[in-house]
Motif scaffolding. Structure first.
Motif, PDB file in Angstrom:
ATOM      1  N   ASP A   1       3.392  -2.054  -3.547  1.00 43.62           N
ATOM      2  CA  ASP A   1       2.007  -2.541  -3.606  1.00 43.62           C
ATOM      3  C   ASP A   1       1.279  -2.064  -4.860  1.00 43.62           C
ATOM      4  O   ASP A   1       0.243  -2.617  -5.232  1.00 43.62           O
ATOM      5  N   TRP A   2       1.777  -1.007  -5.475  1.00 44.65           N
ATOM      6  CA  TRP A   2       1.145  -0.404  -6.651  1.00 44.65           C
ATOM      7  C   TRP A   2       1.597  -1.108  -7.921  1.00 44.65           C
ATOM      8  O   TRP A   2       2.699  -1.636  -7.994  1.00 44.65           O
ATOM      9  N   SER A   3       0.760  -1.073  -8.935  1.00 40.46           N
ATOM     10  CA  SER A   3       1.163  -1.608 -10.235  1.00 40.46           C
ATOM     11  C   SER A   3       2.233  -0.696 -10.830  1.00 40.46           C
ATOM     12  O   SER A   3       2.414   0.448 -10.386  1.00 40.46           O
TER      13      SER A   3
ATOM     14  N   ILE B   1       2.202   8.162  -4.843  1.00 38.95           N
ATOM     15  CA  ILE B   1       2.511   6.820  -4.334  1.00 38.95           C
ATOM     16  C   ILE B   1       3.511   6.913  -3.187  1.00 38.95           C
ATOM     17  O   ILE B   1       3.346   6.253  -2.151  1.00 38.95           O
TER      18      ILE B   1
ATOM     19  N   LEU C   1      -3.857   0.133  -7.171  1.00 38.29           N
ATOM     20  CA  LEU C   1      -3.618  -0.545  -5.895  1.00 38.29           C
ATOM     21  C   LEU C   1      -4.905  -1.272  -5.515  1.00 38.29           C
ATOM     22  O   LEU C   1      -5.973  -0.657  -5.470  1.00 38.29           O
TER      23      LEU C   1
ATOM     24  N   SER D   1      -1.684   4.031 -12.234  1.00 40.59           N
ATOM     25  CA  SER D   1      -1.207   2.957 -11.382  1.00 40.59           C
ATOM     26  C   SER D   1      -2.375   2.518 -10.514  1.00 40.59           C
ATOM     27  O   SER D   1      -3.202   3.339 -10.105  1.00 40.59           O
TER      28      SER D   1
END
Length: 98
Positions: free
Chosen positions: A74-76, A61, A91, A89
């Motif tokens: 922007d990523w979980s 990430i 996106l 994760s």
């Protein structure tokens, strides 16, 4: 040298390819006749899923932020998988397709 090696060894190469991918640009400029035949580009959703150890996912990430693809935010959040010591994760993005 593979394209993956070019991405890793040359962040500028990765940035240019990423910009082409996200914008849907095809740097071969079509003629007026060709462009009339091409359907209009549309945005479609795409989801990226990273699965691995927390360290590997977090590192990836951060690398994707360094090359300008996506901000860390922007990523979980890291979500556990069914496998011990493994997380994921997600996106979601909109990309241009033709």
């Amino acid at each position: 040298m593979t394209q993956v090696q070019k991405f890793v060894e040359n962040p500028k190469f990765a940035q240019v390819k990423l910009e082409e991918y996200l914008s849907g640009e095809d740097f071969n400029t079509p003629t007026l006749k060709e462009s009339a035949q091409k359907p209009l580009s549309q945005r479609e959703p795409i989801k990226h899923l990273l699965i691995g150890s927390p360290k590997a996912v977090t590192s990836t990430i951060h690398f994707l932020q360094v090359i300008g693809y996506a901000s860390v935010g922007d990523w979980s959040q890291l979500l556990p998988t069914a496998n011990p010591g493994e997380v994921m994760s997600i996106l979601s993005r909109q990309i241009l397709v033709s």
